[in-house]
Design an enzyme around this catalytic site. Sequence first.
Site, PDB file in Angstrom:
ATOM      1  CB  SER A  63      49.737   6.427 -24.285  1.00 34.02           C
ATOM      2  OG  SER A  63      50.536   7.515 -23.887  1.00 34.02           O
ATOM      3  CG  ASP A 110      56.905   4.563 -24.539  1.00 35.78           C
ATOM      4  OD1 ASP A 110      57.650   3.653 -24.159  1.00 35.78           O
ATOM      5  OD2 ASP A 110      55.666   4.575 -24.351  1.00 35.78           O
ATOM      6  CE  LYS A 129      57.319   4.023 -21.042  1.00 36.62           C
ATOM      7  NZ  LYS A 129      56.680   2.797 -21.562  1.00 36.62           N
ATOM      8  CD  GLU A 158      55.284  -1.484 -23.163  1.00 37.35           C
ATOM      9  OE1 GLU A 158      54.786  -2.607 -23.367  1.00 37.35           O
ATOM     10  OE2 GLU A 158      54.667  -0.424 -23.363  1.00 37.35           O
ATOM     11  CD  GLU A 206      50.789   0.750 -17.782  1.00 35.20           C
ATOM     12  OE1 GLU A 206      51.775   0.971 -18.499  1.00 35.20           O
ATOM     13  OE2 GLU A 206      49.618   0.990 -18.124  1.00 35.20           O
TER      14      GLU A 206
HETATM   15  O1  KIV Z   1      52.855   5.198 -23.439  1.00 33.13           O
HETATM   16  C1  KIV Z   1      52.669   5.607 -22.283  1.00 33.13           C
HETATM   17  O2  KIV Z   1      52.060   6.650 -22.042  1.00 33.13           O
HETATM   18  C2  KIV Z   1      53.205   4.796 -21.188  1.00 33.13           C
HETATM   19  C3  KIV Z   1      52.671   5.065 -19.829  1.00 33.13           C
HETATM   20  C4  KIV Z   1      51.412   4.317 -19.673  1.00 33.13           C
HETATM   21  C5  KIV Z   1      53.656   4.739 -18.782  1.00 33.13           C
HETATM   22  O3  KIV Z   1      53.986   3.921 -21.414  1.00 33.13           O
END
Ligand code: KIV
Length: 270
Positions: free
Chosen positions: A52, A90, A119, A121, A188
Amino acid sequence: MSIHTPKIEKKVTLSTIAGMKGVEPITMVTAYDALFAKLFDKEVEMILVGDSLNMSFYGKPDTLSATMDQMIYHTQAVCNGAKLPCIVFDMPFGSYLTPEIALENASRVYRETCAEAVKIEGGKEKAEIVKALCENGIAVVAHIGLMPQHVRSEGGYKVRGKDAEDIQRLVEDALVLEAAGAAIILVEGVKAEAAKAVTDAVKVPTIGIGAGNVTDGQVLVWSDMFGFFEAFKPKFVKQYLDGAKAIREGIEAYRNDVKAREFPDDEHSY
Ligand code: KIV
């Protein structure tokens, strides 16, 4: 009514997080730099260096153009600022297309940053990738439900879990990902009923964002919760501070002082 809870005093690991399911809600926020990560240290159990940042820090319309180099750079900064929370990296779009690509990129995360998990997706179709990472000693947070990296292919951000069939799909995704080794399931943008079904189905902790008050923990994007990101405000965001207003007032006061030659005064001069 909110209560005053003690600050975090010890390093939080993935085992700490695993032990919190059903015991105590897990707190997680995003951070992208050392300055804010240091402010969040001792306050939350987990920090997500979310892609994000591509939107809030880089002003891009979505997360898709974030790169491994960019994410590594920001994670190193977060690691410099926060010492106690469990830090999650992420994986950006395109960095985990196959088990081989995922392994190469995720091992770079462990080598070059202090992150304790990555993380990714995706639902059960990502099980092979999760398994490959876990079998090679890399912990995974599996992100299901609304997946921001799918915004272009799906033509927007779509809330999931609106009917029994989709709830069943989400539960199946979570179970398959857990069986593949995922340490945490992040859910989410789903109806609370779906988040509850997922949370009840898996033994690992779930962390929700826009998923109601039924998951084992919550995560928010810091620039949303503190009112710095103004492009749009999702319904699920509670704003704890009007950060943009405070900064605008501060910069205006500075401009006025300089223009009026009131800054620097004697107190701020050598
Ligand atoms: O990138 C991010 O901040 C996220 C959150 C929305 C969980 O993946």
